[in-house]
Motif scaffolding. Structure first.
Motif, PDB file in Angstrom:
ATOM      1  N   THR A 187      -5.458   2.029  -7.659  1.00 34.16           N
ATOM      2  CA  THR A 187      -5.512   3.040  -6.607  1.00 34.16           C
ATOM      3  C   THR A 187      -5.743   2.370  -5.254  1.00 34.16           C
ATOM      4  O   THR A 187      -6.343   1.299  -5.170  1.00 34.16           O
ATOM      5  CB  THR A 187      -6.652   4.057  -6.842  1.00 34.16           C
ATOM      6  OG1 THR A 187      -7.874   3.342  -6.908  1.00 34.16           O
ATOM      7  CG2 THR A 187      -6.437   4.850  -8.104  1.00 34.16           C
ATOM      8  N   ARG A 240       0.833  -1.199   0.000  1.00 40.88           N
ATOM      9  CA  ARG A 240       0.000   0.000   0.000  1.00 40.88           C
ATOM     10  C   ARG A 240       0.867   1.249   0.000  1.00 40.88           C
ATOM     11  O   ARG A 240       1.754   1.389   0.839  1.00 40.88           O
ATOM     12  CB  ARG A 240      -0.883   0.040   1.258  1.00 40.88           C
ATOM     13  CG  ARG A 240      -1.972  -0.990   1.274  1.00 40.88           C
ATOM     14  CD  ARG A 240      -2.501  -1.196   2.695  1.00 40.88           C
ATOM     15  NE  ARG A 240      -3.526  -2.214   2.731  1.00 40.88           N
ATOM     16  CZ  ARG A 240      -4.836  -1.950   2.606  1.00 40.88           C
ATOM     17  NH1 ARG A 240      -5.256  -0.707   2.486  1.00 40.88           N
ATOM     18  NH2 ARG A 240      -5.705  -2.933   2.610  1.00 40.88           N
ATOM     19  N   GLY A 241       0.615   2.149  -0.954  1.00 45.44           N
ATOM     20  CA  GLY A 241       1.264   3.450  -0.936  1.00 45.44           C
ATOM     21  C   GLY A 241       0.274   4.489  -0.439  1.00 45.44           C
ATOM     22  O   GLY A 241      -0.744   4.137   0.170  1.00 45.44           O
ATOM     23  N   PHE A 242       0.524   5.759  -0.711  1.00 48.59           N
ATOM     24  CA  PHE A 242      -0.411   6.805  -0.303  1.00 48.59           C
ATOM     25  C   PHE A 242      -1.576   6.901  -1.273  1.00 48.59           C
ATOM     26  O   PHE A 242      -2.703   7.124  -0.900  1.00 48.59           O
ATOM     27  CB  PHE A 242       0.292   8.164  -0.241  1.00 48.59           C
ATOM     28  CG  PHE A 242       0.949   8.412   1.061  1.00 48.59           C
ATOM     29  CD1 PHE A 242       0.220   8.930   2.119  1.00 48.59           C
ATOM     30  CD2 PHE A 242       2.284   8.118   1.254  1.00 48.59           C
ATOM     31  CE1 PHE A 242       0.813   9.149   3.345  1.00 48.59           C
ATOM     32  CE2 PHE A 242       2.888   8.328   2.476  1.00 48.59           C
ATOM     33  CZ  PHE A 242       2.159   8.836   3.523  1.00 48.59           C
ATOM     34  N   VAL A 243      -1.261   6.726  -2.556  1.00 50.11           N
ATOM     35  CA  VAL A 243      -2.254   6.909  -3.607  1.00 50.11           C
ATOM     36  C   VAL A 243      -2.553   5.580  -4.293  1.00 50.11           C
ATOM     37  O   VAL A 243      -3.689   5.268  -4.605  1.00 50.11           O
ATOM     38  CB  VAL A 243      -1.752   7.952  -4.643  1.00 50.11           C
ATOM     39  CG1 VAL A 243      -2.575   7.891  -5.913  1.00 50.11           C
ATOM     40  CG2 VAL A 243      -1.804   9.351  -4.038  1.00 50.11           C
ATOM     41  N   ASN A 244      -1.489   4.770  -4.482  1.00 53.35           N
ATOM     42  CA  ASN A 244      -1.642   3.520  -5.217  1.00 53.35           C
ATOM     43  C   ASN A 244      -1.332   2.305  -4.353  1.00 53.35           C
ATOM     44  O   ASN A 244      -0.653   2.404  -3.340  1.00 53.35           O
ATOM     45  CB  ASN A 244      -0.711   3.505  -6.433  1.00 53.35           C
ATOM     46  CG  ASN A 244      -1.174   4.459  -7.513  1.00 53.35           C
ATOM     47  OD1 ASN A 244      -2.329   4.417  -7.917  1.00 53.35           O
ATOM     48  ND2 ASN A 244      -0.293   5.324  -7.974  1.00 53.35           N
ATOM     49  N   GLY A 245      -1.825   1.180  -4.818  1.00 48.19           N
ATOM     50  CA  GLY A 245      -1.449  -0.091  -4.226  1.00 48.19           C
ATOM     51  C   GLY A 245      -0.883  -0.979  -5.320  1.00 48.19           C
ATOM     52  O   GLY A 245      -1.275  -0.883  -6.486  1.00 48.19           O
TER      53      GLY A 245
END
Lengths: 147, 147, 147
Positions: free
Chosen positions: A117, A95-100
């Motif tokens: 996303t 998991r990132g901030f905007v994307n996974g």
């Protein structure tokens, strides 16, 4: 041609053999059959088919960026237009901030990586082990051959 | 048409002149030659060719999203289907949690921005100065003209 | 078909009725008219048109990944090739390290989600309330129908 995977930014590199070429005016549709029996379809320009000297039985690699792969769940009641559809299970999830970043493995052993996303990850309630379908359009597939 | 670059979310806006139009049934393939001699190819619908009144010699901008650009290294032994291939060096690299943003500059001075997975950045061992090829499909190119 | 929206990783799922099919050799162009009067255009393979049994008046959902949507501002002086163009206002903005997630609402009430680079967010000076145009290519649209 497995080493090719290490040479592009996409893990989604699928080596196989060309098993069909459907010719169009600007674009041709190419069917690539993988060793495990799976098929990946790409649409490339006619001039590319010629440049790559694609022909039935020849080796080729189908490549697709992870950003081009969409994920879906509970698709049983729908027909979806894209030819590249792979059912599998989520085996890795970052998991990132905007994307996974989601890695999927099919029953046939194929691995696909999708960048979706984080919103999508949450709405589909994805976690390791989730059943999911990876979808991508033929238009988004590149094809490479060894010289 | 250089000011156009500032008006889309993509830095990958390449102003030039239309130097060829290859007509299809649904899609046309458009060749745009940049001032520095580079060529960018886009595939747009026939109706778009007409709406934009594209003709040889006319000014046009080719635009591609950074997410549509794939990177590859050591491609010498391969033929790859997509017509838009630009060799260059990495001049900037930003790492996120899931994605990396990579700016490339070609010997001809062209700059391209690619968004690839961080996984791809790592596997290709990209850093400032790395040699790399940027690849994108004609199908992913938008074309704009001034009214 | 509104429940379909929850089953793919993309929020950009637009249910409507097929109002035109423009046939090609490899690809067909499909026009889907939404309840609010908006139109979304997708390009799918001919064989997909047949598999989905698409016909005028039938229900269908157009789907596009947020990564395929480009944003632009001050486009009044330009013609841009892609058929899917939606003017609206930014109603939500999430910033990551590399990407930004931007939700747009049109005057007609349609919502679209675009994933663009943070660099793009900054260059376009996007914030809540900004006027923006969302652009995506027909080639990047998937179409689904209920079985």
């Amino acid at each position: 041609m497995k080493d090719f995977i290490m040479k592009t930014s996409s893990r989604n590199s699928f080596p196989g053999k060309v098993t069909a070429i459907l010719p169009g005016v600007i674009n041709d549709e190419i069917e690539i059959s993988l060793e495990n029996g799976d098929k990946v379809y790409g649409q490339i320009t006619r001039s590319a088919t010629e440049k790559l000297k694609l022909s039935k039985g020849g080796e080729a690699v189908a490549i697709v960026k992870s950003t081009e792969i969409m994920l879906a769940t509970e698709t049983e009641d729908y027909e979806i237009s894209c030819k590249n559809q792979f059912s599998g299970k989520v085996i890795k999830l970052v998991r990132g901030f905007v994307n996974g970043q989601v890695r999927i493995q099919t029953a046939s052993g194929l691995e696909l990586n999708a960048t979706i996303t984080l919103d999508g990850v949450n709405r589909l309630k994805l976690e390791r082990g989730s059943n999911v379908v990876a979808l991508f359009k033929t238009a988004n597939v590149l094809i490479a051959v060894k010289k």
